[in-house]
Design a protein around this motif. Structure first.
Motif, PDB file in Angstrom:
ATOM      1  N   GLN A 228       0.862  -1.182   0.000  1.00  0.00           N
ATOM      2  CA  GLN A 228       0.000   0.000   0.000  1.00  0.00           C
ATOM      3  C   GLN A 228       0.896   1.229   0.000  1.00  0.00           C
ATOM      4  N   ALA A 229       0.549   2.183  -0.826  1.00  0.00           N
ATOM      5  CA  ALA A 229       1.278   3.444  -0.797  1.00  0.00           C
ATOM      6  C   ALA A 229       0.265   4.576  -0.729  1.00  0.00           C
ATOM      7  N   ASP A 230       0.493   5.473   0.196  1.00  0.00           N
ATOM      8  CA  ASP A 230      -0.315   6.685   0.279  1.00  0.00           C
ATOM      9  C   ASP A 230       0.714   7.794   0.361  1.00  0.00           C
ATOM     10  N   THR A 231       0.994   8.383  -0.770  1.00  0.00           N
ATOM     11  CA  THR A 231       2.108   9.331  -0.806  1.00  0.00           C
ATOM     12  C   THR A 231       1.799  10.477  -1.750  1.00  0.00           C
ATOM     13  N   GLY A 232       2.524  11.537  -1.589  1.00  0.00           N
ATOM     14  CA  GLY A 232       2.294  12.739  -2.373  1.00  0.00           C
ATOM     15  C   GLY A 232       3.116  13.855  -1.766  1.00  0.00           C
ATOM     16  N   THR A 233       2.609  15.042  -1.824  1.00  0.00           N
ATOM     17  CA  THR A 233       3.422  16.156  -1.350  1.00  0.00           C
ATOM     18  C   THR A 233       2.524  17.276  -0.863  1.00  0.00           C
ATOM     19  N   LYS A 234       3.120  18.210  -0.137  1.00  0.00           N
ATOM     20  CA  LYS A 234       2.411  19.446   0.179  1.00  0.00           C
ATOM     21  C   LYS A 234       3.288  20.596  -0.283  1.00  0.00           C
ATOM     22  N   MET A 235       2.685  21.502  -0.998  1.00  0.00           N
ATOM     23  CA  MET A 235       3.398  22.706  -1.405  1.00  0.00           C
ATOM     24  C   MET A 235       2.674  23.871  -0.743  1.00  0.00           C
ATOM     25  N   ILE A 236       3.341  24.496   0.195  1.00  0.00           N
ATOM     26  CA  ILE A 236       2.721  25.566   0.960  1.00  0.00           C
ATOM     27  C   ILE A 236       3.310  26.894   0.478  1.00  0.00           C
ATOM     28  N   HIS A 237       2.517  27.615  -0.288  1.00  0.00           N
ATOM     29  CA  HIS A 237       3.000  28.880  -0.853  1.00  0.00           C
ATOM     30  C   HIS A 237       2.748  30.013   0.132  1.00  0.00           C
ATOM     31  N   ILE A 238       3.822  30.595   0.626  1.00  0.00           N
ATOM     32  CA  ILE A 238       3.696  31.717   1.548  1.00  0.00           C
ATOM     33  C   ILE A 238       4.279  32.990   0.922  1.00  0.00           C
ATOM     34  N   GLY A 239       5.450  32.867   0.316  1.00  0.00           N
ATOM     35  CA  GLY A 239       6.100  34.019  -0.312  1.00  0.00           C
ATOM     36  C   GLY A 239       5.444  34.385  -1.636  1.00  0.00           C
TER      37      GLY A 239
ATOM     38  N   VAL B  41      -6.727  27.774  -2.070  1.00  0.00           N
ATOM     39  CA  VAL B  41      -6.149  29.003  -2.605  1.00  0.00           C
ATOM     40  C   VAL B  41      -6.805  30.204  -1.941  1.00  0.00           C
ATOM     41  N   LYS B  42      -5.976  31.030  -1.295  1.00  0.00           N
ATOM     42  CA  LYS B  42      -6.527  32.206  -0.624  1.00  0.00           C
ATOM     43  C   LYS B  42      -6.005  33.494  -1.238  1.00  0.00           C
ATOM     44  N   ASN B  43      -5.486  33.404  -2.455  1.00  0.00           N
ATOM     45  CA  ASN B  43      -5.001  34.603  -3.126  1.00  0.00           C
ATOM     46  C   ASN B  43      -5.475  34.554  -4.570  1.00  0.00           C
ATOM     47  N   PRO B  44      -6.204  35.604  -5.002  1.00  0.00           N
ATOM     48  CA  PRO B  44      -6.844  35.529  -6.331  1.00  0.00           C
ATOM     49  C   PRO B  44      -5.855  35.557  -7.494  1.00  0.00           C
TER      50      PRO B  44
END
Ligand SMILES: Nc1ncnc2c1ncn2[C@@H]1O[C@H](COP(=O)(O)OP(=O)(O)O)[C@@H](O)[C@H]1O
Ligand SMILES: [Mg+2]
Lengths: 248, 483
Positions: free
Chosen positions: B342-353, B412-415
């Motif tokens: 079983q694989a449950d994998t991926g990523t998180k990309m947290i855009h702050i800048g 997404v919190k930035n238009p």
């Protein structure tokens, strides 16, 4: 070279080829013409050994060997090449990688060492030039994003690289514009040789003006219903298939 | 009679795990179980500075309050944390750490030789410096002196704590806090070793740095901790590889990796994960529950590439916090599951800048009765003007008993942000295989070719030395598995 006797073949239990007989000698070019659904591609698939095509009767000898005993890749190693009517895409696999694998499999079957990269590239470039293909084409993924015409040209290119004994062209001419048709025909003519035979499956007389066949067969309802010389193709063009569908 | 396509495929699928041997080494073990005394034991065994005991105990106390998570798309039975050893070290290393490569116990050297990881500074991996970690401890690091001349620190975490405690103290837990999640907290409490990298300002590390992890001891978890710091304008490419013996019981591997990319730096982190996947019936295999995260400051770039072929369960999301303006995050992944994996994998990309960019390319390949899930999060904060993300998630199914799932979460919190997602699911078609066969390529080889082509975009991001290895691994995990 190829001797097909009374071949019956079914797909999903449905008979498609119904007693087909055909004799092709080394050095000859045979054209097979016939209406849509006559079984032309089925014949090509049976010759190449596609899974799901069941031979229920008859035999096929290729250079004296029972072709039906061989796996598809062994048929290829033995010298059979099929230019597909609808060549598939192989994403991410370049023509170089693909043909390296193919050539080396052929060489392994003959007990030869794999080609080194320099030899491989020289061969591929030489044959690409024969088909007037830009060398950049070699680095592209097999058939991915190719136009219909490019795919057909790529098939003939692969044929030139693999140097087969028996070539089956399944409607290679359809979808080609006149320039591409000329390039493909020139390449086929350049590869005509006393030890090689061609079976050209086509709907149109057009390609046969460039590649002159020795024999023309009409395939209808799973059988060869009529055979003749090159002039037969012209008659078909004028009169259509109808007059030939009842065996003479 | 030639074997049919299905037979060839089945043969392939049932191929044995090649790295499953077990070596007899004299072990030093901590007593079984987990409590504050054990943590103190580990701390004192490793001669760590006082701040580490505090770090470990805080983590342990946080962990005790947490619940083992079970939200992955798959299942595992609750783990008995008291029935395991949290410290295992080969005696020859534990009692007296080898000072140079020549002093490495020949028995340990043999283990790594068998794995194709020679612990010499020699031709085979000439462009690569290796830190070899066996169970809980680092046993050897190559090319240390050569790197030190450039100011690059590459050593085991234990040595880093001994020799550069201030650097470790400054960054440890800043990317993955001690209480980040259940397994990260456990790791923070009991981690034994791992690799440490520091590349000074403006230095481009000329070698690939690599750590090879090997679980050998029985009933031990492996909790390694990796910390990589690229100072301003620095560049480093780092790779980890791993294998484990075949065992009928599961083994927990709960690692934490922290990447600190200071302004204008670039960290490239590659993983070729080949832990023991368990047998055909799903017995045994490693639980690979890992927290990997990086913080990218201004103009910095972090690129994760992973090829995941092993483990009974892989559960991890290498992530990038795009903190600085113009920072870049990338995630390239191939995850292969077969049999009952079983694989449950991926990523998180947290855009702050502002003007931050991320790219996600995930290729899942499932065969057998396995389950393969991509789970990803792209988050754009209100101040991340002009953030860009592109995600491509492809699934390839082999046979009809496996599953592929894609959960791409987007917040997404930035238009001004542009977030694009593409996904495909496909099967290795008989038409492609027949096409290959017709050209003389046997089915087995054809599948390898097709899989490699499918993963090409990801494999292209691996350092050259390892791309070949990864291709072989892919072939071995899946050869011919088409139905
Ligand atoms: N894979 C297949 N499955 C089911 N029917 C098929 C398949 N291939 C061919 N047929 C059927 O067999 C007949 C002959 O098809 P084909 O050989 O493709 O004809 P042609 O190439 O002469 O146009 C058609 O009726 C077609 O529908
Ligand atoms: Mg047809």
């Amino acid at each position: 070279m190829l001797s097909i006797r009374n071949l019956h073949a079914s797909v999903e239990g449905r008979p498609i080829l119904k007693g087909l007989t055909l004799e092709v000698k080394a050095g000859e070019v045979h054209a097979i013409m016939g209406p849509n659904g006559a079984g032309k591609s089925t014949l090509a698939a049976v010759l190449a050994g596609k899974e799901g095509y069941e031979v229920t009767e008859g035999e096929i000898l290729f250079e004296g060997q029972n072709l039906l005993d061989l796996e598809p890749e062994e048929r290829s190693h033995a010298g059979l090449f099929l230019a597909f009517q609808y060549p598939v895409e192989i994403p991410g696999v370049s023509m170089i990688q693909f043909l390296r694998a193919a050539l080396n499999a052929h060489r392994a079957a003959q007990g030869a060492e794999p080609l080194d990269t320099a030899e491989l590239m020289a061969l591929l470039k030489e044959k690409a030039a024969l088909l007037k293909l830009d060398p950049s084409f070699l680095s592209r993924s097999v058939n991915e994003g190719f136009s219909g015409g490019e795919r057909k040209r790529a098939e003939i290119f692969q044929m030139a690289v693999l140097d087969p004994k028996l070539v089956i062209l399944d409607e290679t001419d359809s979808g080609l514009d006149i320039d591409a048709l000329k390039i493909v025909s020139d390449a086929v003519n350049a590869l005509r040789a006393p030890k090689r035979a061609f079976i050209i499956i086509t709907h149109y007389h057009r390609i046969l003006q460039y590649i002159r066949p020795d024999v023309v067969h009409i395939l209808a309802d799973g059988r060869v219903v009529h055979s003749g010389g090159p002039e037969l193709a012209l008659q078909l063009e004028e009169k259509g298939y109808e007059p030939f569908l009842t065996p003479a | 009679m030639q074997p049919t396509q299905d037979e060839v495929l089945t043969q392939h699928l049932t191929r044995e795990y090649e790295w499953g041997f077990e070596a007899e080494l004299e072990q030093e073990l901590a007593p079984k179980g987990l409590n504050e005394e054990i943590i103190e034991f580990i701390w004192s065994k490793k001669n760590e500075p006082p701040f580490m005991l505090d770090f470990r105990l805080r983590a342990f106390r946080a962990w005790k309050e947490m619940k083992e998570p079970h939200w992955l798309n798959g299942r595992y039975d609750p783990i008995d944390y008291q029935n395991a050893y949290y410290y295992a070290a080969p005696k020859s290393v534990s009692e007296n750490r080898p000072k140079s490569l020549d002093e490495v116990d020949p028995e340990i050297r043999r283990i790594f030789d068998r794995l194709g990881i020679p612990l010499h500074e020699q031709e085979i991996l000439a462009g690569v410096a290796v830190d070899a970690v066996l169970d809980s401890v680092s046993v050897a690091t190559t090319y240390k002196e050569r790197l030190a001349q450039m100011g690059i620190l590459f050593c085991s975490m234990s040595e880093a704590l001994e020799n550069y405690p201030d650097l470790v103290k400054k960054y440890l837990g800043t990317v993955v806090p001690y209480n980040d999640n259940f397994f990260a907290a456990l790791n923070s409490a009991v981690f034994s070793d791992g690799s440490f990298v520091y590349v000074p300002k403006g230095v481009r590390c000329p070698l690939e740095l690599s750590t090879y992890f090997r679980i050998n001891a029985r009933n031990t978890g492996q909790f390694e901790r990796t910390l990589i710091i690229a100072d301003e304008g620095a560049y480093v490419s780092y790779l980890e590889g791993c294998t484990a013996p075949k065992r009928s019981e599961h083994q927990l591997h709960a690692a934490v990796v922290e990447l600190v990319a200071l302004p204008n730096s670039y960290i490239k982190y590659s993983t070729v994960q080949n832990w023991y996947p368990g047998d055909k019936e799903g017995r045994g295999g490693v639980f690979n529950f890992v927290t990997k995260r990086g913080i990218a400051q201004e103009n910095a770039k972090i690129s994760w590439t992973q090829v995941e072929t092993g483990s009974a369960i892989t559960w991890k999301y290498p992530s990038v916090i795009l903190k600085g303006d113009n920072s870049v995050g990338e995630f390239y992944s191939v995850a292969v599951t077969n049999n009952h994996q079983q694989a449950d994998t991926g990523t998180k990309m947290i855009h702050i800048g502002k003007n931050t960019r991320s790219r996600i390319v995930s290729k899942g390949i499932s065969a057998g009765k396995s389950n393969n899930t991509y789970r990803g999060l792209v988050q754009v904060s209100p101040r991340a003007d002009n953030a860009r993300n592109f995600s491509q998630c492809d699934s390839l199914l082999i046979g009809s008993d496996c599953g592929a799932h894609t959960f791409p979460y987007v917040e997404v919190k930035n238009p001004t942000a542009i977030v694009e997602h593409e996904a495909t699911t496909s099967k290795i078609g008989e038409d492609i295989l027949f096409y290959c066969n017709q050209r003389g390529i046997p089915t087995q080889e054809a599948v390898e070719l097709i899989i490699n082509g499918y993963c090409q975009e990801v494999l292209a991001h691996l350092p050259l030395e390892f791309a070949v290895e990864a291709r072989k691994l892919l072939a071995i995990s899946l050869e011919g598995s088409v139905g």
